[in-house]
Motif scaffolding. Structure first.
Motif, PDB file in Angstrom:
ATOM      1  N   SER A  59       0.862  -1.195   0.000  1.00  0.00           N
ATOM      2  CA  SER A  59       0.000   0.000   0.000  1.00  0.00           C
ATOM      3  C   SER A  59       0.895   1.241   0.000  1.00  0.00           C
ATOM      4  O   SER A  59       2.118   1.137   0.206  1.00  0.00           O
ATOM      5  CB  SER A  59      -0.889   0.030   1.251  1.00  0.00           C
ATOM      6  N   THR A  85      -3.114  16.709   4.797  1.00  0.00           N
ATOM      7  CA  THR A  85      -2.809  15.518   4.000  1.00  0.00           C
ATOM      8  C   THR A  85      -3.656  14.374   4.535  1.00  0.00           C
ATOM      9  O   THR A  85      -4.288  14.501   5.591  1.00  0.00           O
ATOM     10  CB  THR A  85      -1.306  15.163   4.068  1.00  0.00           C
ATOM     11  N   ALA A  88      -2.354   8.958   6.491  1.00  0.00           N
ATOM     12  CA  ALA A  88      -1.307   7.951   6.271  1.00  0.00           C
ATOM     13  C   ALA A  88       0.103   8.555   6.324  1.00  0.00           C
ATOM     14  O   ALA A  88       1.043   7.896   6.774  1.00  0.00           O
ATOM     15  CB  ALA A  88      -1.520   7.259   4.929  1.00  0.00           C
ATOM     16  N   VAL A 131       4.084  16.644   0.560  1.00  0.00           N
ATOM     17  CA  VAL A 131       3.004  15.856  -0.048  1.00  0.00           C
ATOM     18  C   VAL A 131       2.574  16.566  -1.325  1.00  0.00           C
ATOM     19  O   VAL A 131       2.279  17.758  -1.300  1.00  0.00           O
ATOM     20  CB  VAL A 131       1.801  15.754   0.915  1.00  0.00           C
ATOM     21  N   ASP A 157       5.834  12.343  -0.734  1.00  0.00           N
ATOM     22  CA  ASP A 157       4.565  11.609  -0.715  1.00  0.00           C
ATOM     23  C   ASP A 157       3.883  11.924  -2.048  1.00  0.00           C
ATOM     24  O   ASP A 157       3.231  12.962  -2.204  1.00  0.00           O
ATOM     25  CB  ASP A 157       3.700  12.026   0.476  1.00  0.00           C
ATOM     26  N   GLU A 193      -5.241  -3.350  -2.938  1.00  0.00           N
ATOM     27  CA  GLU A 193      -4.279  -2.448  -2.288  1.00  0.00           C
ATOM     28  C   GLU A 193      -2.885  -2.650  -2.883  1.00  0.00           C
ATOM     29  O   GLU A 193      -2.475  -3.791  -3.125  1.00  0.00           O
ATOM     30  CB  GLU A 193      -4.205  -2.763  -0.784  1.00  0.00           C
TER      31      GLU A 193
HETATM   32  C1  PLP Z   1      -1.360  11.770   0.271  1.00  0.00           C
HETATM   33  C2  PLP Z   1      -1.526  10.310   0.570  1.00  0.00           C
HETATM   34  N1  PLP Z   1      -0.585   9.681   1.309  1.00  0.00           N
HETATM   35  C3  PLP Z   1      -0.679   8.374   1.599  1.00  0.00           C
HETATM   36  C4  PLP Z   1      -1.739   7.605   1.161  1.00  0.00           C
HETATM   37  C5  PLP Z   1      -1.838   6.175   1.577  1.00  0.00           C
HETATM   38  O1  PLP Z   1      -1.942   5.270   0.530  1.00  0.00           O
HETATM   39  P1  PLP Z   1      -2.713   3.877   0.710  1.00  0.00           P
HETATM   40  O2  PLP Z   1      -4.160   4.157   0.841  1.00  0.00           O
HETATM   41  O3  PLP Z   1      -2.382   3.116  -0.538  1.00  0.00           O
HETATM   42  O4  PLP Z   1      -2.152   3.219   1.908  1.00  0.00           O
HETATM   43  C6  PLP Z   1      -2.726   8.216   0.371  1.00  0.00           C
HETATM   44  C7  PLP Z   1      -3.857   7.422  -0.137  1.00  0.00           C
HETATM   45  O5  PLP Z   1      -4.990   7.691   0.026  1.00  0.00           O
HETATM   46  C8  PLP Z   1      -2.629   9.596   0.080  1.00  0.00           C
HETATM   47  O6  PLP Z   1      -3.558  10.218  -0.641  1.00  0.00           O
END
Ligand code: PLP
Length: 368
Positions: A59, A85, A88, A131, A157, A193
Motif C-alpha cells: 500500500s 494531507t 497515512a 506531499v 509523498d 491495495e
Molecule cells: C497523500 C496520501 N498519502 C498516503 C496515502 C496512503 O496510501 P494507501 O491508501 O495506498 O495506503 C494516500 C492514499 O490515500 C494519500 O492520498
C-alpha cells in the motif's frame, strides 16, 4: 443526471479484455505474492519515474513507512510534513517510531510552504515529507536546498501525483525516495491495495526489498527485522496494463480540469485550482473553495452529484494526534482552507455534459 464522485467501472470496461488476459497469466503461473509480474511492473514504473529502482509494496502507507524506516529514521527523530494531507503520511512517521512535526501550507497550491520549514527544524529533525497534494507537486527546489543545507532526507509523498512533473522532473524522482499509492481511485489504481517506493539509492532499495519480505533476500536468512509488505501478483499484472494508459488518462484529467476552470471563471464566491509555473498538475482531485462548502455538498448531492472532502479536519486537530500538543490557530492557512474546500467529480472518463451539469448546479447554488 447522475455524476458520481468517481466511476471506476467506466475505465475497467475500456481495458477489460487486456486485464482478463493478464490475470489469467498470473493464475497460470500461480505467482500470487510478489513474483515476476510485480518485478515486471517495478521495472516499468522505475522507467516511468526516471529512477533506478521501484520497489512494489502492499500500500502507499506501507511505502511511506518502509521508506522512513529504510532511511534509518526512528525513535527520538522528528519528521516534518503538512497537516493538510491524508492521515497515512503522519501514521507512517509514527509507526517508524518518529514524531510528526507539521508546517503550514501555501494558500495557492495547498502544498508545504517552504518558507516555514526552517523554523520547524530542530536538532532531532531527520527528514521532510512534502506531499504532492491533489496531483500537483510541492515547490521542491527550495525544499531540497534546505534539506541539503541541514543534512535532511526528503521523502516525497507522491500518492496523489502519478505522472505529475516539477520543472519537467517526474514526481517521486526528486527527493531521496518517492512513495506512491495504487489505491483503486488513484490516477494509477490497482484492483486492490498496492504501493511502491521509487529511489536512486541502492542501499535503500536493498533495504526495502528485504523489509517487505520479512527481512530476507535469501529464503530463511533474515538480515533485518522486516515485515510482510509485498505487492501481490495480480496487482503487479494489472498495474502493468494500466501504466500504458496513464499519460493518456492524465491528459483527459487535465482537459476536464480546464473545462471546469473555463466554465467557473469569473463566478463570484469560488476559487478554482491554480496550476503554478513549475508544475504539470495531473488533477487526482479537482478541489474548489467556497464559503459554504457543506451547503454546496448537500445541494450537489440532492442533484445526483457526488463530492468529497480532501480533507475535512486538519491532522493537528485530530484526536489521534492530540498527544503532539498542537492547538487551534497553529496552522492558520490549513485551518482556513480546510473549512472551504470541496472536491468535485474528477476522473478521465467524465463527459463534457457531466462537467457542464456539475458547473450548472454549482452556479445555481452560489446564486441562491
Ligand atoms: C497523500 C496520501 N498519502 C498516503 C496515502 C496512503 O496510501 P494507501 O491508501 O495506498 O495506503 C494516500 C492514499 O490515500 C494519500 O492520498
Amino acid at each position: 443526471m447522475k455524476v458520481p464522485f468517481l466511476d471506476l467501472k467506466a475505465q475497467y470496461q475500456s481495458i477489460k479484455d487486456e486485464i482478463t488476459v493478464e490475470l489469467q497469466k498470473v493464475l497460470n503461473n500461480t505467482a500470487f505474492a510478489g513474483g515476476p509480474f510485480v518485478a515486471q511492473f517495478e521495472k516499468e514504473f522505475a522507467l516511468f519515474c526516471k529512477t533506478d529502482f521501484a520497489i512494489g509494496l502492499g500500500s502507499g502507507t506501507a511505502a511511506l513507512w518502509a521508506a522512513i524506516q529504510g532511511l534509518g529514521i526512528g525513535e527520538g527523530d522528528e519528521v516534518i510534513t503538512t497537516p493538510n494531507t491524508f492521515i497515512a503520511t503522519a501514521e507512517a512517521i509514527s509507526f517508524a517510531g518518529a514524531k510528526p512535526v507539521f508546517v503550514d501550507i501555501d494558500e495557492q497550491t495547498y502544498n508545504m510552504n517552504p518558507q516555514l520549514l526552517e523554523d520547524a527544524i530542530t536538532p532531532k529533525t531527520k527528514a521532510i515529507i512534502p506531499v504532492h497534494l491533489y496531483g500537483q507537486t510541492a515547490d521542491m527546489d527550495p525544499i531540497m536546498e534546505i534539506a541539503k543545507a541541514k543534512d535532511l532526507f526528503v521523502i516525497e509523498d507522491a500518492c496523489q501525483a502519478h505522472g505529475a512533473k516539477y520543472n519537467g522532473k517526474p514526481a517521486g524522482s526528486i527527493g531521496d525516495a518517492g512513495c506512491f499509492s495504487f489505491y483503486p481511485g488513484k490516477n494509477l489504481g490497482a484492483y486492490g491495495e498496492a504501493g511502491a517506493v521509487v529511489t536512486n539509492n541502492l542501499q535503500l532499495a536493498d533495504n526495502l526489498q528485504m523489509f517487505r519480505d520479512h527481512g530476507q533476500k535469501k529464503k530463511y536468512y533474515h538480515a533485518i527485522v522486516g515485515w510482510n509488505a509485498r505487492m501481490d501478483g495480480f496487482q503487479g499484472a494489472i498495474l502493468s496494463v494500466k501504466l500504458k494508459y496513464l499519460n493518456q488518462w492524465n491528459e483527459s484529467r487535465r482537459k476536464n480540469a480546464k473545462l471546469y476552470n473555463d466554465l467557473l471563471a469569473d463566478i463570484d464566491g469560488i476559487i478554482t485550482p491554480t496550476e503554478v509555473d513549475y508544475a504539470k498538475h495531473v488533477y487526482h482531485l479537482y478541489v474548489i473553495r467556497v464559503k459554504n462548502r457543506d451547503g454546496l455538498q448537500k445541494y450537489l448531492s440532492d442533484n445526483g452529484i457526488g463530492c468529497g472532502y480532501h480533507y475535512k479536519y486538519p491532522l493537528h486537530l485530530q484526536k489521534a494526534y492530540k498527544h503532539l500538543g498542537y492547538k487551534n490557530g497553529d496552522f492558520p492557512v490549513t485551518e482556513k482552507v480546510m473549512q472551504e474546500i470541496i472536491s468535485l467529480p474528477m476522473y478521465p472518463e467524465l463527459t463534457k455534459q457531466q462537467i457542464e451539469y456539475v458547473v450548472e448546479k454549482v452556479i445555481e447554488f452560489l446564486k441562491k
